[in-house]
Design an enzyme around this catalytic site. Structure first.
Site, PDB file in Angstrom:
ATOM      1  CE  LYS A 222      -4.415  -1.881   1.156  1.00 40.35           C
ATOM      2  NZ  LYS A 222      -5.441  -2.085   2.227  1.00 40.35           N
ATOM      3  NE  ARG A 256      -7.678  -8.450   0.826  1.00 35.76           N
ATOM      4  CZ  ARG A 256      -7.229  -7.715  -0.381  1.00 35.76           C
ATOM      5  NH1 ARG A 256      -6.216  -6.743  -0.174  1.00 35.76           N
ATOM      6  NH2 ARG A 256      -8.019  -7.827  -1.586  1.00 35.76           N
TER       7      ARG A 256
HETATM    8  C1  7PM Z   1      -5.233   0.174  -4.884  1.00 37.52           C
HETATM    9  C2  7PM Z   1      -5.445   0.291  -3.536  1.00 37.52           C
HETATM   10  C3  7PM Z   1      -5.389  -1.396  -5.192  1.00 37.52           C
HETATM   11  C4  7PM Z   1      -5.853  -0.644  -2.648  1.00 37.52           C
HETATM   12  C5  7PM Z   1      -6.060  -2.353  -4.307  1.00 37.52           C
HETATM   13  C6  7PM Z   1      -6.274  -1.956  -2.830  1.00 37.52           C
HETATM   14  C7  7PM Z   1      -8.313  -4.637   1.645  1.00 37.52           C
HETATM   15  C8  7PM Z   1      -9.151  -5.411   1.175  1.00 37.52           C
HETATM   16  C9  7PM Z   1      -8.163  -4.240  -0.319  1.00 37.52           C
HETATM   17  C10 7PM Z   1      -8.134  -4.667   2.859  1.00 37.52           C
HETATM   18  C11 7PM Z   1      -9.557  -6.345   3.557  1.00 37.52           C
HETATM   19  C12 7PM Z   1      -5.463  -4.076  -2.096  1.00 37.52           C
HETATM   20  C13 7PM Z   1      -6.349  -2.804  -1.961  1.00 37.52           C
HETATM   21  N1  7PM Z   1      -7.514  -3.769   0.635  1.00 37.52           N
HETATM   22  N2  7PM Z   1      -9.926  -5.952   1.818  1.00 37.52           N
HETATM   23  N3  7PM Z   1      -9.214  -5.124  -0.166  1.00 37.52           N
HETATM   24  N4  7PM Z   1      -8.644  -5.433   3.800  1.00 37.52           N
HETATM   25  N5  7PM Z   1     -10.457  -6.898   4.121  1.00 37.52           N
HETATM   26  O1  7PM Z   1      -4.314  -3.842  -1.788  1.00 37.52           O
HETATM   27  O2  7PM Z   1      -6.885  -3.804   3.402  1.00 37.52           O
HETATM   28  O3  7PM Z   1      -5.724  -5.054  -2.320  1.00 37.52           O
HETATM   29  S1  7PM Z   1      -7.971  -3.735  -2.186  1.00 37.52           S
END
Ligand code: 7PM
Length: 290
Positions: A222, A256
């Protein structure tokens, strides 16, 4: 402590790793849908070989400002992968905020709903409640996916506000008939939060344990890690592993992650050093079939 999900009761006395499987055209497209599903399934197999405990399958990018995907398109992406992944015999999570997708995925055999919108959409609580054993992850997000990072979010006390939000969503879920043992909570790193907010949530993460539910956290690759290291997204493995360990140290039950192998290696050493949750030594393997 266990997390009750459709087919599995997941033992959380050992650190658990949820591997991310993005089934979006930019991740696995080779032009054909069957090809896309088999590439995604090959990725699932790789994550499992690397030691993932749970697979999180998503067909719509929840990133800030991403274009929404219609439910039928999202289902065309995720259902073939879900069907194929059932044979792996591990807990499968569906990453979606759409009630129709939740229902179809649970009907197909998904064990868990991972909802960045914490079941706030009309019909979402009912979709999960109607499957009497399905697990759910309720995540905090400031605002809506399209707008959450549009202007700097403001909080008086980000940890208190995230905790209050998650307490409210747990109460709503339980009022809808979803038993507490089925619920885990997530502070939503990067979702409508500045670098400082995200770091505050990590430093004071233990305060979220007072909710009485296991914590799932996602720091993987992130932008806060980019801000701390100056590195682009494809060079954040070490930073992501460090964040995952720090989160575990502060009481997270599940991380995750994209980079499963690196995270699992680090957690093995962390665990062997006696830093893991109490009772980890000699604990039985985690996901025991019901
Ligand atoms: C851009 C920014 C692309 C953020 C993808 C993301 C989470 C999630 C995501 C989290 C849970 C990623 C994120 N982040 N579900 N879905 N917790 N429960 O890094 O922090 O995949 S999307």
């Amino acid at each position: 402590m266990h997390w009750q999900t459709a087919r599995f009761s997941i033992d959380l006395t050992r650190p658990r790793v949820m591997g991310i499987v993005n089934v979006t055209p930019d991740s696995f497209s080779d032009g054909g849908r069957l090809g896309d599903a088999s590439a995604a399934l090959a990725h699932c197999e790789r994550l499992l070989a690397e030691g993932a405990d749970i697979l999180d399958i998503g067909g719509e990018s929840t990133r800030p400002g991403a274009a929404p995907v219609p439910a039928d398109e999202e289902l065309r992406r995720v259902l073939p992968v879900l069907r194929g992944a059932l044979a792996f015999g591990v807990p499968l999570s569906i990453d979606t905020l759409k009630p129709d997708v939740m229902r179809a995925a649970l009907d197909t055999g998904a064990d868990i709903v991972n909802d960045v919108d914490a079941l706030r959409r009309p019909g979402a609580l009912e979709a999960v409640a109607s499957h009497p054993r399905a697990g759910v992850c309720l995540m905090h997000m400031h605002g809506a996916p399209a707008t959450m990072q549009a202007r700097p979010p403001e909080y008086v006390d980000v940890v208190a506000e995230v905790a209050a939000f998650l307490a409210g969503r747990c109460a709503a879920a339980q009022a809808a008939g979803i038993a507490a043992e089925r619920i885990v909570v997530d502070p939503g790193i990067g979702f409508g939060k500045t670098v400082e907010h995200n770091l505050e949530l990590l430093r004071r993460q233990h305060e979220l344990l007072a909710l009485g539910r296991p914590l799932l956290v996602g720091w993987s690759r992130k932008s806060t890690l980019g801000a701390l290291t100056g590195r682009p997204v494809d060079e954040r493995v070490a930073a992501s592993v460090a964040a995952a360990l720090a989160a575990m140290q502060r009481g997270a039950a599940i991380v995750r992650v994209h980079d499963v192998a690196a995270t699992v290696d680090a957690l093995k050493v962390w665990d062997a050093a006696g830093l893991g949750p109490a009772g980890t030594i000699g604990a039985p393997p985690g996901a025991t079939r019901r």
